[in-house]
Design a protein around this motif. Structure first.
Motif, PDB file in Angstrom:
ATOM      1  N   PHE A  42       3.909   0.446   2.545  1.00 20.56           N
ATOM      2  CA  PHE A  42       3.566   0.046   3.545  1.00 20.56           C
ATOM      3  C   PHE A  42       3.396  -1.120   3.438  1.00 20.56           C
ATOM      4  CE2 PHE A  42       3.117   2.226   7.679  1.00 20.56           C
ATOM      5  CZ  PHE A  42       3.177   3.423   7.350  1.00 20.56           C
ATOM      6  N   GLN A  45       0.433   5.205   1.076  1.00 24.84           N
ATOM      7  CA  GLN A  45       0.046   6.450   1.994  1.00 24.84           C
ATOM      8  C   GLN A  45       0.474   8.119   1.718  1.00 24.84           C
ATOM      9  OE1 GLN A  45       0.404   5.947   6.637  1.00 24.84           O
ATOM     10  NE2 GLN A  45      -2.024   5.679   7.109  1.00 24.84           N
ATOM     11  N   GLY A  63      -4.428  12.528   2.160  1.00 25.37           N
ATOM     12  CA  GLY A  63      -6.605  12.739   1.663  1.00 25.37           C
ATOM     13  C   GLY A  63      -6.300  11.904   1.099  1.00 25.37           C
ATOM     14  N   HIS A  64      -5.858  10.903   1.468  1.00 22.30           N
ATOM     15  CA  HIS A  64      -5.641   9.327   0.390  1.00 22.30           C
ATOM     16  C   HIS A  64      -5.881   7.910   1.193  1.00 22.30           C
ATOM     17  CE1 HIS A  64      -5.720  11.304  -3.770  1.00 22.30           C
ATOM     18  NE2 HIS A  64      -4.898  12.224  -2.977  1.00 22.30           N
ATOM     19  N   GLY A  65      -5.880   8.540   2.140  1.00 24.23           N
ATOM     20  CA  GLY A  65      -5.759   6.800   3.235  1.00 24.23           C
ATOM     21  C   GLY A  65      -4.719   6.550   2.716  1.00 24.23           C
ATOM     22  N   LEU A  66      -5.179   5.022   2.943  1.00 26.44           N
ATOM     23  CA  LEU A  66      -3.936   3.712   2.150  1.00 26.44           C
ATOM     24  C   LEU A  66      -4.851   3.404   0.794  1.00 26.44           C
ATOM     25  CD1 LEU A  66      -3.853   1.988   5.145  1.00 26.44           C
ATOM     26  CD2 LEU A  66      -1.902   3.143   4.442  1.00 26.44           C
ATOM     27  N   TYR A 111       0.971  -1.493   0.083  1.00 27.49           N
ATOM     28  CA  TYR A 111       0.330   0.027  -0.374  1.00 27.49           C
ATOM     29  C   TYR A 111       0.316   1.492   0.133  1.00 27.49           C
ATOM     30  CZ  TYR A 111      -4.368  -3.026   1.270  1.00 27.49           C
ATOM     31  OH  TYR A 111      -5.035  -3.408   1.692  1.00 27.49           O
TER      32      TYR A 111
END
Lengths: 111, 111
Positions: free
Chosen positions: B90, B37, B40-43, B35
């Motif tokens: 991540f 990160q 404003g977009h999260g994961l 992922y």
């Protein structure tokens, strides 16, 4: 288009206050998870909710899954500075454990 | 701890150079994920793997490739890094239940 909407995006409160964070989707999903992330670390799973109307408690944290399985909330009672962090909800698309995450709610609890 | 290590933890590179991030697990979990990160977009899911040599694209796979030659290792490669790939990456592992265990992240800066 964000599949999962979290609100609020930012929350700054004093120690001892209560708060609620919301996670909403236009789609029904099989299960939803809440993660907490501290600065410089990866997210850590707090809870998984599966059944519509389900309520789970983790010490001062209460998690609720909506009856229609399209929304969820996280309520923290008597917040403490140690609760500070980024709270993420994620829905399971049911395909090999792939998750879709919301944008997150950044919580700051001041002493 | 879920037994996940990411390397390097921090990297600064120049536009156009290749970059490889490594994820190593000691849990023998079948599923592995990368992922990114961003604020404003999260994961957002880049790629995932459901077994040795079995990989598939996520929602933001352009400019990234992955390889999994052993159960324990999942590599993410940026063939020619761009500034838009500056992010925190991540790795996560799962047994397929949708409950993910995350590494500590790799912060990549592309100048």
């Amino acid at each position: 288009t964000q599949l999962l909407e979290q609100s609020p995006q930012f929350l700054s409160i004093q120690e001892g206050e209560n708060l609620t964070v919301y996670c909403n989707s236009s789609s029904v999903f099989s299960s939803l998870q809440w993660y907490r992330q501290e600065p410089g670390e990866g997210p850590v799973l707090l809870v998984t909710v599966v059944t519509g109307g389900e309520v789970k408690k983790l010490k001062r944290l209460t998690f609720q899954f909506g009856d229609a399985r399209k929304d969820s909330s996280l309520h923290i009672t008597a917040a403490q500075p140690g609760d500070t962090g980024l709270y993420l909800c994620a829905l399971n698309r049911g395909q090999g454990g792939k998750l879709i995450f919301g944008q997150g709610t950044e919580l700051s609890v001041k002493p | 701890d879920a037994g996940i290590t990411q390397s390097p933890r921090h990297k600064v590179t120049e536009t156009g150079t290749p970059v490889t991030l490594r994820c190593h697990q000691t849990e023998n979990h079948r599923y592995m994920y990368w992922y990114r990160q961003d604020p404003g977009h999260g994961l957002r899911l880049i790629h995932y793997s459901y077994g040795v040599k079995d990989t598939d694209k996520g929602e933001v796979s352009d400019g990234y490739s992955v390889s999994r030659s052993k159960t324990e290792d999942f590599l993410l490669t940026l063939e020619s890094a761009t500034s838009s790939q500056t992010s925190v990456y991540f790795c996560a592992i799962s047994q397929g239940t949708g409950e993910l265990f995350f590494g500590e992240g790799s912060r990549l800066t592309v100048l």
